[in-house]
Design a protein around this motif. Structure first.
Motif, short mmCIF file in Angstrom:
data_model
loop_
_atom_site.label_atom_id
_atom_site.label_comp_id
_atom_site.label_asym_id
_atom_site.label_seq_id
_atom_site.Cartn_x
_atom_site.Cartn_y
_atom_site.Cartn_z
N PRO A 1 -28.02 28.24 9.17
CA PRO A 1 -26.77 28.33 8.38
C PRO A 1 -26.62 29.67 7.66
O PRO A 1 -25.52 30.22 7.61
CB PRO A 1 -26.90 27.18 7.38
N GLN A 2 -27.71 30.21 7.15
CA GLN A 2 -27.62 31.50 6.47
C GLN A 2 -27.38 32.62 7.48
O GLN A 2 -26.63 33.55 7.22
CB GLN A 2 -28.89 31.78 5.67
N ARG A 3 -28.00 32.53 8.66
CA ARG A 3 -27.76 33.54 9.71
C ARG A 3 -26.29 33.54 10.11
O ARG A 3 -25.68 34.60 10.29
CB ARG A 3 -28.61 33.25 10.94
N ILE A 4 -25.71 32.35 10.23
CA ILE A 4 -24.29 32.25 10.60
C ILE A 4 -23.42 32.86 9.50
O ILE A 4 -22.51 33.64 9.78
CB ILE A 4 -23.90 30.78 10.85
N ALA A 5 -23.72 32.53 8.26
CA ALA A 5 -22.92 33.06 7.14
C ALA A 5 -23.01 34.59 7.08
O ALA A 5 -22.00 35.27 6.89
CB ALA A 5 -23.39 32.45 5.83
N LEU A 6 -24.20 35.14 7.24
CA LEU A 6 -24.37 36.59 7.20
C LEU A 6 -23.66 37.27 8.37
O LEU A 6 -23.05 38.32 8.21
CB LEU A 6 -25.86 36.96 7.20
N HIS A 7 -23.73 36.65 9.53
CA HIS A 7 -23.09 37.26 10.71
C HIS A 7 -21.58 37.10 10.65
O HIS A 7 -20.85 37.95 11.19
CB HIS A 7 -23.67 36.68 12.00
N LEU A 8 -21.10 36.07 10.01
CA LEU A 8 -19.66 35.89 9.86
C LEU A 8 -19.05 37.11 9.16
O LEU A 8 -17.96 37.57 9.51
CB LEU A 8 -19.35 34.62 9.05
N GLU A 9 -19.78 37.68 8.22
CA GLU A 9 -19.32 38.87 7.51
C GLU A 9 -19.12 40.04 8.49
O GLU A 9 -18.13 40.77 8.41
CB GLU A 9 -20.36 39.24 6.45
N VAL A 10 -20.05 40.20 9.43
CA VAL A 10 -19.94 41.27 10.43
C VAL A 10 -18.74 41.02 11.33
O VAL A 10 -17.92 41.91 11.58
CB VAL A 10 -21.23 41.36 11.28
N LEU A 11 -18.61 39.77 11.81
CA LEU A 11 -17.50 39.44 12.70
C LEU A 11 -16.16 39.60 11.99
O LEU A 11 -15.20 40.11 12.59
CB LEU A 11 -17.67 38.01 13.22
N LEU A 12 -16.08 39.18 10.75
CA LEU A 12 -14.86 39.33 9.98
C LEU A 12 -14.49 40.81 9.83
O LEU A 12 -13.33 41.19 9.98
CB LEU A 12 -14.99 38.69 8.60
N GLY A 13 -15.47 41.65 9.57
CA GLY A 13 -15.22 43.08 9.46
C GLY A 13 -14.64 43.66 10.74
O GLY A 13 -13.69 44.45 10.71
#
Length: 132
Positions: free
Chosen positions: A79-91
């Motif tokens: 879940p934390q990996r997904i949340a952190l990567h969501l930031e990259v994808l959103l950018g």
């Protein structure tokens, strides 16, 4: 040879069955979430989550007594990996969405980043490590 103290964790679901009188299902859900009486709680050992790393220290038996080392992202909980990567994808999506008709993005530059982000997202969803 170097020695490391590693803290690992897993999530253990705790649940309860309570009955609530409410006019709607949404209201009943809100009452259940707001209810802080967990005296009837049960642990669900059959649904324990994955084991993941929550701390790394250089040395033997030195947890919390020295500087923590950075945890490689593929050892962090999903879940934390997904949340952190969501930031990259959103950018990436924001950059692409903000392009005006008159601007030309460097396609090769952004395509390389997008492909890398996609590969990492697929690895996370598959439960694997970081792609090379």
């Amino acid at each position: 040879m170097p020695v490391f103290t590693i803290e690992t964790t897993y999530r253990l679901p705790v649940y309860r069955h309570q009955t609530y009188k409410a006019a709607t299902m949404d209201e009943a859900c809100r009452r259940a979430i707001d209810d802080d009486d967990w005296s009837t709680a049960k642990r669900d050992y059959e649904s324990a989550g994955e084991t993941y790393v929550t701390g790394i220290w250089s040395g033997e038996n030195v947890a919390y007594s020295g500087a923590a080392q950075p945890i490689p992202s593929h050892y962090v909980g999903t879940p934390q990996r997904i949340a952190l990567h969501l930031e990259v994808l959103l950018g990436l999506v924001k950059v692409l969405a903000s392009q005006s008709d008159t601007e030309q993005l460097d396609r090769a530059f952004w395509l390389e980043r997008a492909q890398s982000a996609i590969a990492k997202a697929e690895a996370i969803l598959a439960g694997g490590g970081e792609p090379d």
